[in-house]
Enzyme design. Structure first.
Site, short mmCIF file in Angstrom:
data_model
loop_
_atom_site.label_atom_id
_atom_site.label_comp_id
_atom_site.label_asym_id
_atom_site.label_seq_id
_atom_site.Cartn_x
_atom_site.Cartn_y
_atom_site.Cartn_z
N SER A 1 39.54 30.04 48.98
CA SER A 1 40.48 29.12 49.40
C SER A 1 41.85 29.50 48.30
CB SER A 1 40.03 27.74 48.77
OG SER A 1 40.79 26.64 49.08
N ASP B 1 37.22 25.70 59.83
CA ASP B 1 37.33 25.18 58.38
C ASP B 1 38.53 23.92 58.31
OD1 ASP B 1 38.36 25.18 55.92
OD2 ASP B 1 38.09 27.39 55.48
N HIS C 1 33.96 25.08 54.69
CA HIS C 1 35.23 25.87 53.97
C HIS C 1 34.33 26.58 52.64
CE1 HIS C 1 38.94 26.50 51.97
NE2 HIS C 1 38.53 25.73 50.87
#
Length: 512
Positions: free
Chosen positions: A224, A449, A478
């Protein structure tokens, strides 16, 4: 954007190398360190530290060691104030097979990474562990690394949704709240700390860690926000970047407001995909036997909850007993559509039979938990200041943008475009980083996602010209690698890259 599915779920949560130049290779910034011999000598003392490693905690394994190092507050003036940085390690490499160290960052900004070695030791393949010592750290300003604090209230650190839906009736209050958060953080930290909490300096800290460990190059896994941090490192230190795995990537050249707007754009295709899945299981959920009917039913539920909030009485502990309006449902389901599609269907069934409630939760103005205050303050500091120019300063602009984004992206557009503390945040000490290099990174990206959408992963792949994209067709949720249920194709590809350093010959498509 936090890595909400943490790796923690898997576990339960030297000398200066002569080859190490202490300034960022190719750095282009108005406050970049000078390259004079005197300036280099002043940075040498950071790279030549000898950490005092010790057992992190009495309850932790003896092999999990921690140390504290110092880094410059301002790399442009390294003889000035310093910060204390907490780092950790587990030596897992095998003599004769060792390649180096593997540093990691779990995301955020605002997720602590000190415990990453503990979790990765149980998650990574033996062939990978034989190659690397695992290194973790809490980034500057966070956790055990000179944490910043803003003095926020519990309401201001509500972790369920940092962004507020746009409503004409609450916009003035939202603006005042955003201004107040920025003022608190500025007053508490001001020029003493706040301007130096940014991704570029965190990347420079990573290079100090590399030098202290006596390594010529740094290998890295980031999830991320951690993908952006890794990409910035490759831009500042291209010749010191080794094997880089970037999982669920941020668009590195839209970081800031563009990151949040990308979430809104990504929510719409995830909603379409979800409605198709649920329609095929109408015999189970009875939410509609066509995608159009499923979507229409969802919007009817949102409209009903906007008229009178609904009391959630299902088994999701994060929402159990909460009074939810339509915006609450949109925010919650934006994530669930992709991450847990059938769980989302069950929760909507529950909400359809929920009792209306007139509960109106009053903002909790009591002081926030210090850890939450730190994480939220750090998140705003980096989100706002890394690319100050991406955030308009005029509140009226946010009002106009929210109308436009909600029309184009009804699930989350008004959240993404509404006013935030960034509208009032002090300008960052450095310009935004432009990522454009030939780093040989491996970019991992799910199709659906909800946090860092496919478009962002592709943008990261384009910015790193030597990279390969591993695209998970039908992949939902995610973050992927080192998590339960990761496709074998992904695990095999990443393990091979970390083990032997060879990227796939071409971009790769894996099935979920």
């Amino acid at each position: 954007m936090p890595r909400t599915t943490r790796i923690a779920a898997l576990a339960a949560a030297g000398m200066l190398a002569a080859l190490a130049l202490p300034v960022a290779e190719g750095a282009t910034t108005s406050t970049a360190p000078s390259t004079t011999a005197d300036h280099t000598a002043r940075l040498d003392r950071y790279y030549s530290q000898h950490p005092a490693w010790h057992r992190c905690d009495a309850d932790d394994p003896a092999t999990y060691q921690c140390a504290t190092i110092t880094v410059p507050l301002d790399y442009a003036h390294p003889s000035g104030r310093t910060l204390r940085l907490r780092i950790s390690r587990i030596r897992t490499s095998t003599p004769g097979k060792r390649h180096g160290v593997l540093l990691s960052n779990p995301g955020g900004p605002g997720d602590q990474g000190l415990a990453d070695p503990l979790q990765l030791k149980d998650a990574l393949a033996k062939t990978v562990l034989q190659r690397y010592d695992l290194i973790g750290f809490d980034p500057r300003g966070l956790g055990a690394s000179s944490p910043l604090h803003c003095g926020l209230t519990r309401n201001e650190t509500d972790s369920t949704e940092p962004y507020r839906p746009y409503r004409a009736t609450t916009f003035a209050k939202d603006t005042a709240r955003a201004r107040d958060i920025a003022a608190k953080c500025t007053t508490r930290n001001g020029s003493r700390l706040l301007p130096y909490i940014n991704t570029r300096n965190t990347a420079r800290d990573m290079d100090v860690i590399r030098g202290i460990l006596g390594e010529r190059k740094l290998s890295y896994i980031g999830w991320s926000y951690g993908t952006y941090l890794g990409a910035v490192y490759t831009q500042l230190f291209p010749r010191r970047s080794d094997r880089m795995v970037l999982d669920s990537a941020v668009d590195p050249n839209r970081f800031g407001r563009g990151t949040v707007l990308a979430m809104a754009a990504g929510a719409e295709p995830a909603f379409e995909d979800w409605s198709q899945l649920v329609a095929r299981r109408d015999h189970t959920y009875h939410l509609g036997d066509t995608p159009a009917k499923v979507r229409a039913g969802f919007w009817q539920l949102v409209a009903r909850a906007d008229r009178t909030p609904l009391l959630y009485e299902g088994d999701d502990l994060d929402h159990q007993g909460r009074s939810l309006n339509g915006a609450d449902i949109r925010s919650w389901m934006r994530w669930s559509f992709a991450a847990e599609p059938y769980r989302a269907a069950r929760d909507i069934v529950t909400l359809r039979t929920s009792h209306p409630t007139d509960q109106s939760a009053r903002p909790d103005t009591s002081p926030a938990d210090p850890a939450n205050d730190n994480a939220v303050g750090l998140n705003w500091a980096i989100t706002c200041a890394d690319n100050t120019a991406s955030w308009p300063r005029d509140p009226a602009r946010y009002r106009r943008d929210a109308h436009r984004e909600k029309a184009g992206h009804p699930i989350y557009g008004d959240f993404a475009a509404n006013i935030t503390p960034c509208a009032f945040w002090p300008r960052g000490a450095e310009p935004a980083t432009r990522v454009d290099n030939t780093a040989a990174a491996l970019v991992i990206q799910n199709q659906w996602d909800p946090q860092t959408p496919l478009s962002s992963g592709r943008a990261m792949h384009r910015a790193l010209h030597g990279s390969r994209l591993v695209y998970i067709h039908g992949g939902r949720g995610h973050t992927v690698y080192a998590l339960p249920g990761a496709p074998a194709c992904v695990t095999r590809t990443v393990d091979a890259y970390l083990t032997d350093g060879h990227l796939p010959k071409a971009d790769l498509t894996c099935n979920s």
